[in-house]
Scaffold this motif. Structure first.
Motif, mmCIF file in Angstrom:
data_model
loop_
_atom_site.group_PDB
_atom_site.id
_atom_site.type_symbol
_atom_site.label_atom_id
_atom_site.label_comp_id
_atom_site.label_asym_id
_atom_site.label_seq_id
_atom_site.Cartn_x
_atom_site.Cartn_y
_atom_site.Cartn_z
ATOM 1 N N ILE A 1 0.860 -1.444 -0.067
ATOM 2 C CA ILE A 1 -0.021 -0.054 0.073
ATOM 3 C C ILE A 1 0.981 1.012 -0.163
ATOM 4 C CG2 ILE A 1 -1.884 1.396 1.228
ATOM 5 C CD1 ILE A 1 -2.604 -1.359 2.579
ATOM 6 N N GLY A 2 2.017 1.305 0.767
ATOM 7 C CA GLY A 2 2.825 2.487 0.908
ATOM 8 C C GLY A 2 3.511 2.625 -0.424
ATOM 9 N N GLY A 3 3.733 1.725 -1.079
ATOM 10 C CA GLY A 3 4.811 1.846 -2.273
ATOM 11 C C GLY A 3 3.839 2.260 -3.225
ATOM 12 N N SER A 4 2.540 2.003 -3.388
ATOM 13 C CA SER A 4 1.412 2.293 -4.270
ATOM 14 C C SER A 4 1.403 3.750 -4.034
ATOM 15 C CB SER A 4 0.398 1.694 -4.321
ATOM 16 O OG SER A 4 -0.640 2.064 -5.289
ATOM 17 N N LEU A 5 1.022 4.144 -2.808
ATOM 18 C CA LEU A 5 0.614 5.567 -2.555
ATOM 19 C C LEU A 5 1.949 6.531 -2.818
ATOM 20 C CD1 LEU A 5 -1.266 4.990 0.701
ATOM 21 C CD2 LEU A 5 -2.195 5.846 -1.462
ATOM 22 N N VAL A 6 2.961 6.044 -2.311
ATOM 23 C CA VAL A 6 4.317 7.026 -2.751
ATOM 24 C C VAL A 6 4.325 7.165 -4.056
ATOM 25 C CG1 VAL A 6 6.708 6.972 -2.443
ATOM 26 C CG2 VAL A 6 5.398 6.491 -0.358
ATOM 27 N N GLY A 7 4.335 6.116 -4.990
ATOM 28 C CA GLY A 7 4.581 6.146 -6.312
ATOM 29 C C GLY A 7 3.406 6.956 -7.029
#
Length: 385
Positions: A341-347
């Motif tokens: 989730i964090g990787g998707s949001l940050v990207g």
């Protein structure tokens, strides 16, 4: 060498290695062309393996009565595999090596915690765990100072080169630790896991909070670089966080010897929410660094409190199995969600979203924890009657 010294040194060096992996290896991964989503995928894959391996290793520790022996094997395999990372220059190679390393590493923290609690009790746990926190903070802060002014990718590459040194030293010290007495009787205890609603809410609250913590861990360095801060700032931020964490773990034995842990955990979650929101809005490097002193609640008191609360379930479940299931569900599944989730949001939306995710996760953690208090009180009353 005293055995207590060997345990503390093992925790110090091992978490020092983990600190470099979590804080600075993402900069290396980005320098070889990996996106935030791909970096999240790498760490999420490790979490999936941990989820599967931790209960299995806990079962083996109970069956054969050798949690400390398993700890020795996991540390040496992790150390040897970390030596190969600087040969990995693409997503596939990084994934394969990081995920392969996760198989042995899944058992390291549960078996370390089991060894400490089995020999010295959960009340004294904090006085040992703080050495792991010191190792994490000292390694990351000193490394941040050493690479100050260096480009992020170069700093990440150096971290990859020096992490195996800390791993190897930890693997050497663990041979000074004898098998925990808990293991001698563990195989004769029933292996049934708790089934009450309070147990599942305990795990769910822990999972939510670990999503928050890992979002911070994985994307702090990227957040700092994106905001134009020095490569040293992540190290300084983690160093300040560890000062707070160590203070909390040093306080924990006295605190939990006098009172229950439930209320302390609730306050730690509330302070964490404040921390994440303020971090997401930070526009100054030094403001971001100083905010991390709130880590004293967000990890130090929280983790020691949860280990203390696990005592309520230890009578019906062997501690190595209980500790491994806790690590699998809370740490493993929490890390998995944070990476994906964090990787998707940050990207998609920028690195500040790692901290907005953390704030939302901790609001959920606090709500679930308060709900658990109602069920736990009802269970205790029924049992007493």
């Amino acid at each position: 060498m005293k055995e207590t010294t060997a345990i503390r040194a093992t925790y110090f060096l091992y978490l020092g290695a983990i600190g470099l992996i979590v804080t600075y290896w993402p900069l290396y991964f980005r320098s070889i062309g990996m996106s935030p989503a791909e970096i999240g995928l790498v760490f999420s894959g490790r979490s999936v393996i941990s989820v599967l391996m931790q209960p299995a290793l806990g079962y083996l520790a109970v069956k054969y009565g050798r949690p400390t022996g398993i700890l020795r094997v996991t540390l040496w395999l992790g150390a040897l595999l970390s030596l190969l990372m600087n040969l990995s220059t693409g997503l596939v190679a990084v994934c394969l090596l990081m995920w392969l390393q996760a198989f042995p590493e899944a058992g390291t923290v549960p078996m370390l915690d089991t060894t400490i609690v089995g020999r010295y009790g959960s009340v004294r746990f904090g006085s040992f765990r703080l050495w792991g926190s010191l190792g994490y903070g000292v390694a990351v802060a000193l490394f941040g100072w050493a690479v100050s002014g260096m480009e992020g990718g170069a700093a990440g590459e150096i971290a990859v080169d020096y992490t195996p040194v800390l791993y190897m030293l930890a693997a050497i010290f663990v041979f000074r630790v004898s098998e925990t007495p808990l293991a001698e009787a563990a195989s004769s205890v029933g292996g049934r896991l708790p089934r009450g609603a309070d147990w599942w809410l305990f795990l769910l609250s822990g999972w939510c909070h670990w999503v928050a913590v890992m979002s911070y861990n994985l994307f702090l360095a990227i957040f700092c670089i994106d905001h134009g801060f020095s490569s040293a700032v992540p190290g300084y931020a983690v160093g300040v966080a560890i000062v707070g964490e160590v203070a909390a773990l040093a306080l924990a034995p006295r605190l939990f010897a006098r009172r229950g842990a439930s209320g302390v955990v609730a306050w730690s979650l509330l302070l964490s929410i404040v921390r994440w929101i303020a971090t997401a809005m930070a526009v100054s490097a030094w403001w971001l660094v100083l905010l991390q002193i709130l880590h004293f609640a967000g990890f130090g008191l929280w983790y020691a409190g949860l280990l203390r609360e696990l005592d309520h379930y230890a009578e019906q479940t062997p501690r190595p199995l209980l500790q491994s299931v806790f690590a699998s569900v809370v740490l493993g599944c929490g890390g998995l969600a944070a990476g994906l989730i964090g990787g998707s949001l940050v990207g998609s939306h920028g690195s500040a979203w790692a901290f907005w995710l953390a704030a939302v996760a901790d609001v959920c953690a606090l709500g679930v924890w308060l709900m658990r208090g109602r069920y736990f009180g009802r269970t205790s009353a029924a049992t007493t009657a």
